[in-house]
Design an enzyme around this catalytic site. Structure first.
Site, PDB file in Angstrom:
ATOM      1  N   HIS A  50      18.236  -5.040  -5.771  1.00 27.95           N
ATOM      2  CA  HIS A  50      17.175  -5.927  -6.250  1.00 27.95           C
ATOM      3  C   HIS A  50      15.849  -5.461  -5.672  1.00 27.95           C
ATOM      4  O   HIS A  50      15.811  -4.572  -4.809  1.00 27.95           O
ATOM      5  CB  HIS A  50      17.452  -7.378  -5.837  1.00 27.95           C
TER       6      HIS A  50
HETATM    7  P1  TYD Z   1      21.084 -11.370  -1.056  1.00 23.95           P
HETATM    8  O1  TYD Z   1      19.704 -11.158  -0.527  1.00 23.95           O
HETATM    9  O2  TYD Z   1      21.228 -11.431  -2.560  1.00 23.95           O
HETATM   10  O3  TYD Z   1      22.069 -10.280  -0.459  1.00 23.95           O
HETATM   11  P2  TYD Z   1      22.283  -8.760  -0.898  1.00 23.95           P
HETATM   12  O4  TYD Z   1      20.980  -8.295  -1.411  1.00 23.95           O
HETATM   13  O5  TYD Z   1      22.688  -8.047   0.321  1.00 23.95           O
HETATM   14  O6  TYD Z   1      23.343  -8.760  -1.928  1.00 23.95           O
HETATM   15  O7  TYD Z   1      21.661 -12.705  -0.403  1.00 23.95           O
HETATM   16  C1  TYD Z   1      22.995 -13.119  -0.622  1.00 23.95           C
HETATM   17  C2  TYD Z   1      23.032 -14.620  -0.518  1.00 23.95           C
HETATM   18  O8  TYD Z   1      22.719 -15.018   0.803  1.00 23.95           O
HETATM   19  C3  TYD Z   1      22.022 -15.293  -1.439  1.00 23.95           C
HETATM   20  O9  TYD Z   1      22.690 -15.893  -2.507  1.00 23.95           O
HETATM   21  C4  TYD Z   1      21.366 -16.357  -0.599  1.00 23.95           C
HETATM   22  C5  TYD Z   1      21.820 -16.114   0.812  1.00 23.95           C
HETATM   23  N1  TYD Z   1      20.686 -15.823   1.710  1.00 23.95           N
HETATM   24  C6  TYD Z   1      20.098 -16.846   2.414  1.00 23.95           C
HETATM   25  O10 TYD Z   1      20.448 -18.035   2.271  1.00 23.95           O
HETATM   26  N2  TYD Z   1      19.092 -16.568   3.297  1.00 23.95           N
HETATM   27  C7  TYD Z   1      18.657 -15.296   3.498  1.00 23.95           C
HETATM   28  O11 TYD Z   1      17.732 -15.064   4.326  1.00 23.95           O
HETATM   29  C8  TYD Z   1      19.261 -14.236   2.745  1.00 23.95           C
HETATM   30  C9  TYD Z   1      18.809 -12.811   2.910  1.00 23.95           C
HETATM   31  C10 TYD Z   1      20.268 -14.535   1.871  1.00 23.95           C
END
Ligand code: TYD
Length: 131
Positions: A50
């Protein structure tokens, strides 16, 4: 700072164990609002995939190693992180994913804003069109 950049942190070598530190808006070019960890990543897994509209991050390999792969819409560049005394500054509007996690690796990610789902662009074609 509009370009990704490896930033080396201050290092205090000591026979008792080394020490590195970072301060908000001093060693990294933004105010720290949040930090999170990625760890226990199973072999072969990929995190991310993303871009953020305005959020900026600084990514450190606290232990082990992994790759951070950035795409600016035209080209891809890969950074291998494997030391706790430097990290990668990632500006807004870079598509990014993290892969090649070693066993027991731990990523510390320092962010310029709190978690907000509306900050994310999760569609690569949309990202390229916004660039
Ligand atoms: P995401 O940033 O989409 O992870 P990745 O890019 O590694 O796949 O985050 C995954 C989930 O974690 C997202 O649905 C919401 C939660 N999240 C939080 O609640 N707080 C945060 O600071 C982060 C980074 C994620």
């Amino acid at each position: 700072m509009k370009e990704p950049k490896i930033i080396e942190l201050p290092k205090l070598f000591d026979d008792r164990g080394n020490l590195s530190y970072l301060e908000s808006e001093v060693h990294i070019p933004f105010k720290i609002e949040r930090s999170y960890l990625i760890y226990d990543v199973p072999g072969g897994e990929i995190r991310g995939g993303h871009a953020y509209k305005t959020l900026r991050e600084f990514i450190i390999a606290l232990s082990g190693s992994f790759d951070v792969v950035l795409h600016d819409g035209l080209k891809e560049v890969k950074f291998h992180l494997n030391r706790s005394y430097y990290g990668l500054y990632v500006p807004e509007m870079y598509w990014r994913h993290m892969d090649n996690f070693s066993t027991n690796s731990c990523a510390l990610i320092i962010a310029s804003a709190g978690y907000l789902e509306t900050e994310y662009i999760r569609d690569f074609e949309l990202f390229k069109n916004c660039r």
